[in-house]
Design a protein around this motif. Structure first.
Motif, PDB file in Angstrom:
ATOM      1  N   UNK A 272       1.175  -0.963   0.113  1.00 43.95           N
ATOM      2  CA  UNK A 272       0.035   0.142  -0.496  1.00 43.95           C
ATOM      3  C   UNK A 272       0.668   1.202  -0.416  1.00 43.95           C
ATOM      4  N   UNK A 273       0.641   2.391  -0.182  1.00 44.17           N
ATOM      5  CA  UNK A 273       1.063   3.601   0.041  1.00 44.17           C
ATOM      6  C   UNK A 273       1.083   4.249   0.818  1.00 44.17           C
ATOM      7  N   UNK A 274       2.827   3.990   0.787  1.00 46.18           N
ATOM      8  CA  UNK A 274       2.920   4.889   2.168  1.00 46.18           C
ATOM      9  C   UNK A 274       3.480   4.215   3.366  1.00 46.18           C
ATOM     10  N   UNK A 275       3.312   3.062   3.391  1.00 42.84           N
ATOM     11  CA  UNK A 275       4.031   1.909   3.727  1.00 42.84           C
ATOM     12  C   UNK A 275       5.183   1.090   3.664  1.00 42.84           C
ATOM     13  N   UNK A 276       5.951   0.012   4.040  1.00 45.69           N
ATOM     14  CA  UNK A 276       6.699  -0.602   4.789  1.00 45.69           C
ATOM     15  C   UNK A 276       7.010  -1.804   4.866  1.00 45.69           C
ATOM     16  N   UNK A 277       7.661  -2.665   4.105  1.00 45.38           N
ATOM     17  CA  UNK A 277       7.712  -4.165   4.135  1.00 45.38           C
ATOM     18  C   UNK A 277       9.141  -4.452   4.708  1.00 45.38           C
ATOM     19  N   UNK A 278       9.508  -5.255   6.031  1.00 42.70           N
ATOM     20  CA  UNK A 278      11.087  -5.466   5.901  1.00 42.70           C
ATOM     21  C   UNK A 278      11.133  -6.627   6.171  1.00 42.70           C
ATOM     22  N   UNK A 279      12.036  -7.662   5.298  1.00 44.22           N
ATOM     23  CA  UNK A 279      13.360  -8.691   5.294  1.00 44.22           C
ATOM     24  C   UNK A 279      14.449  -9.160   6.204  1.00 44.22           C
ATOM     25  N   UNK A 280      14.656  -9.402   7.060  1.00 48.55           N
ATOM     26  CA  UNK A 280      15.901  -9.963   7.561  1.00 48.55           C
ATOM     27  C   UNK A 280      16.087 -11.118   6.919  1.00 48.55           C
ATOM     28  N   UNK A 281      17.274 -11.177   6.608  1.00 46.89           N
ATOM     29  CA  UNK A 281      18.540 -12.436   6.219  1.00 46.89           C
ATOM     30  C   UNK A 281      19.370 -12.361   6.374  1.00 46.89           C
ATOM     31  N   UNK A 282      19.688 -13.588   7.605  1.00 44.87           N
ATOM     32  CA  UNK A 282      20.621 -13.565   8.060  1.00 44.87           C
ATOM     33  C   UNK A 282      22.000 -15.071   7.369  1.00 44.87           C
ATOM     34  N   UNK A 283      22.734 -15.105   7.334  1.00 42.34           N
ATOM     35  CA  UNK A 283      24.215 -15.381   6.817  1.00 42.34           C
ATOM     36  C   UNK A 283      24.726 -16.042   7.195  1.00 42.34           C
ATOM     37  N   UNK A 284      25.158 -17.844   7.287  1.00 41.68           N
ATOM     38  CA  UNK A 284      26.281 -18.034   7.730  1.00 41.68           C
ATOM     39  C   UNK A 284      27.254 -18.411   7.156  1.00 41.68           C
ATOM     40  N   UNK A 285      28.277 -18.030   6.815  1.00 40.75           N
ATOM     41  CA  UNK A 285      29.056 -18.082   6.686  1.00 40.75           C
ATOM     42  C   UNK A 285      30.930 -19.260   6.864  1.00 40.75           C
ATOM     43  N   UNK A 286      31.766 -19.169   6.127  1.00 44.81           N
ATOM     44  CA  UNK A 286      33.392 -19.684   6.256  1.00 44.81           C
ATOM     45  C   UNK A 286      33.670 -18.928   5.620  1.00 44.81           C
ATOM     46  N   UNK A 287      34.854 -18.342   6.249  1.00 43.12           N
ATOM     47  CA  UNK A 287      36.047 -17.660   6.330  1.00 43.12           C
ATOM     48  C   UNK A 287      36.871 -18.499   4.908  1.00 43.12           C
ATOM     49  N   UNK A 288      36.853 -19.207   4.030  1.00 37.78           N
ATOM     50  CA  UNK A 288      38.485 -19.914   3.750  1.00 37.78           C
ATOM     51  C   UNK A 288      39.185 -19.491   3.849  1.00 37.78           C
ATOM     52  N   UNK A 289      40.845 -19.780   4.539  1.00 42.78           N
ATOM     53  CA  UNK A 289      42.145 -18.916   4.081  1.00 42.78           C
ATOM     54  C   UNK A 289      42.834 -20.302   3.820  1.00 42.78           C
ATOM     55  N   UNK A 290      44.138 -19.642   2.826  1.00 43.76           N
ATOM     56  CA  UNK A 290      45.180 -20.234   2.784  1.00 43.76           C
ATOM     57  C   UNK A 290      46.384 -19.670   3.627  1.00 43.76           C
ATOM     58  N   UNK A 291      46.096 -18.915   4.455  1.00 43.61           N
ATOM     59  CA  UNK A 291      47.486 -18.565   5.394  1.00 43.61           C
ATOM     60  C   UNK A 291      47.551 -19.400   6.378  1.00 43.61           C
ATOM     61  N   UNK A 292      48.896 -20.133   6.086  1.00 41.97           N
ATOM     62  CA  UNK A 292      49.820 -20.966   6.757  1.00 41.97           C
ATOM     63  C   UNK A 292      49.850 -20.011   8.143  1.00 41.97           C
ATOM     64  N   UNK A 293      49.770 -21.305   8.593  1.00 44.17           N
ATOM     65  CA  UNK A 293      50.484 -20.826  10.333  1.00 44.17           C
ATOM     66  C   UNK A 293      51.668 -20.594  10.549  1.00 44.17           C
ATOM     67  N   UNK A 294      52.847 -20.202   9.226  1.00 43.62           N
ATOM     68  CA  UNK A 294      54.563 -19.985   9.538  1.00 43.62           C
ATOM     69  C   UNK A 294      53.645 -17.964   9.431  1.00 43.62           C
TER      70      UNK A 294
END
Length: 149
Positions: free
Chosen positions: A106-128
């Motif tokens: 409707x005019x003058x109204x809004x809808x709100x959506x929430x998105x939740x993302x679970x992610x893994x940050x893969x890294x190639x960084x070695x311990x060294x």
């Protein structure tokens, strides 16, 4: 006929409001630091607003574009305001980007959506590489350490 008009199609008393002004805004709500397994959570909102005076209809899609080696593990989406809009249960933000279709607003109204993302940050960084001490086989800026010359 309309007063002072020769237009026979004029219908006295009928007003058709076609003032629809729908916009979409996406904003970050929260993000966690990666845990010991490099998993993190990102939460954002998508706000669809109609600044017009007439009811409009919208389709809402959102494609997740996480960069680099970030792997999306799980995605959930919900309507938080007004709270009763059914969101596509197959939405994953990658292969299925549709949240809702043909949703009335409707005019003058809004809808709100929430998105939740679970992610893994893969890294190639070695311990060294993480130890902050450059060896002869590593590249980088070799800044002088405190107390050394």
């Amino acid at each position: 006929m309309a007063p002072d008009s020769a237009d026979p199609s004029w219908d006295q008393g009928l007003v058709i409001d076609r003032n629809v002004d729908i916009t979409v805004d996406k904003r970050l709500v929260d993000q966690s630091k990666p845990d010991s397994a490099n998993r993190a959570t990102v939460t954002y909102e998508v706000v669809v607003a109609n600044a017009g005076t007439a009811e409009g209809v919208y389709d809402l899609a959102d494609k997740l574009k996480f960069g680099g080696s970030i792997k999306i593990d799980e995605v959930s989406a919900s309507n938080t305001d007004p709270g009763d809009i059914v969101v596509n249960p197959d939405f994953d933000g990658v292969d299925n980007t549709s949240l809702v279709k043909e949703q009335k607003l409707p005019g003058g109204k809004s809808h709100v959506y929430q998105v939740v993302v679970e992610a893994t940050v893969n890294t190639a960084i070695t311990a060294e590489q993480r130890n902050c001490t450059l060896t002869e086989t590593e590249e980088g800026n070799r800044l002088p350490q405190r107390g050394s010359s």
